[in-house]
Structure formats: C-alpha cells, structure tokens
Design an enzyme around this catalytic site. Structure first.
Site, PDB file in Angstrom:
ATOM      1  N   ASP A  26       0.871  -1.159   0.000  1.00  0.00           N
ATOM      2  CA  ASP A  26       0.000   0.000   0.000  1.00  0.00           C
ATOM      3  C   ASP A  26       0.921   1.226   0.000  1.00  0.00           C
ATOM      4  OD1 ASP A  26      -2.366   1.618   0.368  1.00  0.00           O
ATOM      5  OD2 ASP A  26      -1.781   1.819   2.463  1.00  0.00           O
ATOM      6  N   ASP A  28      -0.037   5.121   0.896  1.00  0.00           N
ATOM      7  CA  ASP A  28      -0.231   6.122   1.943  1.00  0.00           C
ATOM      8  C   ASP A  28      -0.210   5.478   3.322  1.00  0.00           C
ATOM      9  OD1 ASP A  28      -0.682   8.204  -0.011  1.00  0.00           O
ATOM     10  OD2 ASP A  28      -2.653   7.327  -0.336  1.00  0.00           O
ATOM     11  N   SER A 147      -5.935   5.257  -3.717  1.00  0.00           N
ATOM     12  CA  SER A 147      -5.831   6.637  -4.167  1.00  0.00           C
ATOM     13  C   SER A 147      -5.674   6.738  -5.679  1.00  0.00           C
ATOM     14  CB  SER A 147      -4.633   7.316  -3.492  1.00  0.00           C
ATOM     15  OG  SER A 147      -4.421   8.604  -4.017  1.00  0.00           O
ATOM     16  N   ASN A 149      -4.157   9.269  -6.759  1.00  0.00           N
ATOM     17  CA  ASN A 149      -2.974  10.126  -6.817  1.00  0.00           C
ATOM     18  C   ASN A 149      -1.679   9.356  -6.642  1.00  0.00           C
ATOM     19  OD1 ASN A 149      -4.520  12.642  -6.891  1.00  0.00           O
ATOM     20  ND2 ASN A 149      -5.046  12.164  -4.769  1.00  0.00           N
ATOM     21  N   ASP A 205      -1.463  -0.550   6.166  1.00  0.00           N
ATOM     22  CA  ASP A 205      -1.640   0.128   7.457  1.00  0.00           C
ATOM     23  C   ASP A 205      -3.105   0.356   7.791  1.00  0.00           C
ATOM     24  OD1 ASP A 205      -1.877   3.618   7.036  1.00  0.00           O
ATOM     25  OD2 ASP A 205      -1.863   2.182   5.388  1.00  0.00           O
TER      26      ASP A 205
END
Length: 249
Positions: A26, A28, A147, A149, A205
């Site tokens: 992952d 972020d 995301s 982004n 997370d």
C-alpha cells in the site's frame, strides 16, 4: 491464508516475508506519510461541508478510521455521509469541486490533498530501507493504492522508478475492480507481476487494506501500525504487525 501462514511455527516480523516472490505495498501510510495528509484533507473537507449542516454531528478524528481510511475516495464520501444519515446526488465523475454531490465532494477533497503534497513528500526511512532490501533479494514489487494520486505521490517521494506496476484508483476504475476491503486490486497486481497470490506479501496500514489481504490467498499480510492500532490490525487479519518496516530486516 497460504501454508506459510498456517505453519506450526509462529510467524514473526523476521519471517513474515520468508519464501515470498513479491511484496505488494500500500502507499499512503506504508511507504509515505501521506495517510496523515489524506486525513487532514478529509477533515478540512467535511468540517467545511458540515458547517452548513449544524443539525448534524460534527467531524471527529475517529471518523477517518471508522468510515474513510483505505477506501476508494468516493466510497469514503458515501460511507461518511451515510454515518450521518445524509444522502447526496452522485453527480458526474468530473463534477465541479464546488458542487455538493458525492463526486463534487470527492473532487474537492482531491484538490485539497494535491495542494498539500505539491510541496513534496518525504518517504518513511524504514520503508525505504525495507524496499531496498527487498529489491536486493531479487523480489518483485508493486504498489496497490485506493488513491487516484498514487503516481503523483510516488514521483513526489522519489520512489516511482522502483515500481513498474502501480494499481491505483484509476486502474481499479478502468478494470472494474472493487476497492478494498475486496482483495481484487491486490490480486490484479499479482497477475501483472506474473505471480500467484500465494507468493505475494501484502503490506498495509489500514483496516480495509488488511482485510483485503486476508480475504485473498496471499503469502502473508504485514500490518504497519500508523494509528489504527496493533490489535485492530491483527483482528482484521494481519499475520504480523510492526511499527516500522525496518523491523522486518
């Protein structure tokens, strides 16, 4: 879970990726501290929106973890609004951020997020050390992020050259893949790497991300506690939980 996680010997932070062929990260909160930026952007979005709805309970820090964390952006909008009994028109995907629609609010959040990260992103030092060790051992790597982004964040963090495979919100939408907690995006990344899921480790997370890893037949699911809580991540299906990825070395 695969045989690796069903062994009679307890899996530890030092053995959680033993025998794996790839690590699926992952982004972020795992590679970069942008989870806190997302949290800040969501708070700014909903505090602004709810200021016009004084009859509705205001936004709190727990709302991020309870309704938003790890989910595709527009799912986060819908789920938070649902927690307040609010239903808004969906709106077109390119809706103006000024509009009070699900898509408009999601696009407003994205604009807030991009304004914050435009100054640059510093990746977690421990995550970079682990990534370098993984690559040094010849394992394949991919980023799997809800995301839209992700490529911009990887560029801002100076990590994009490490990842030929990035499955983000744009890819998921294009391929019709459901977001986390479905394992579909992680399974798609494994296929792009040419590997069975059983040879891939998921590193997450967020509770929804750990649930995604647990729902698939992956080698193991490594939880990184950046605020969700160690026991919460274990309860969601993490094989092991660490505070920083260099604990895996």
């Amino acid at each position: 879970m695969s045989e690796n996680t069903a062994t009679h010997h307890p899996v530890t932070s030092l053995t959680a990726w033993t025998g794996a062929s790839a690590i699926l990260f992952d982004l972020d909160g795992v590679l970069t501290p942008t989870a806190t930026v997302h949290e800040q952007a969501w708070q700014e979005l909903f505090e602004g929106y709810l200021s016009s709805r004084p009859e509705v309970t205001g936004y709190s820090e727990s709302d991020y973890f309870d309704h938003i964390d790890g989910k595709p952006r527009f799912d986060g909008v819908r789920d938070f609004l649902a927690s307040r009994g609010i239903v808004l028109p969906e709106g077109p995907t390119d809706d103006d951020p000024a509009n009070t629609t699900v898509q408009g609010l999601g696009n407003r959040k994205n604009r807030i997020f991009n304004d914050i990260v435009s100054t640059g992103v510093e990746p977690f030092e421990g995550s970079v050390r682990f990534l370098e060790a993984v690559l040094g051992h010849g394992l394949k790597v991919a980023v799997v992020s809800s995301s839209r982004n992700a490529p911009a964040v990887l560029d801002a963090a100076g990590l994009s050259h490490h990842f030929a495979v990035v499955v983000d919100g744009v890819v998921a939408a294009r391929e019709g893949l459901p977001g986390k907690p479905s394992p579909a995006t992680y399974q798609y990344a494994a296929r792009l790497l040419g590997l069975p899921s059983e040879e891939c480790v998921v590193v997450e997370d967020a509770v929804s991300g750990v649930q995604a890893g647990e729902a698939g037949s992956f080698h193991s699911v490594i939880g990184v506690d950046r605020g969700a809580g160690r026991q919460t991540l274990l309860d969601a299906g993490a094989t092991v939980v660490v505070n920083d990825l260099d604990e895996l070395l």
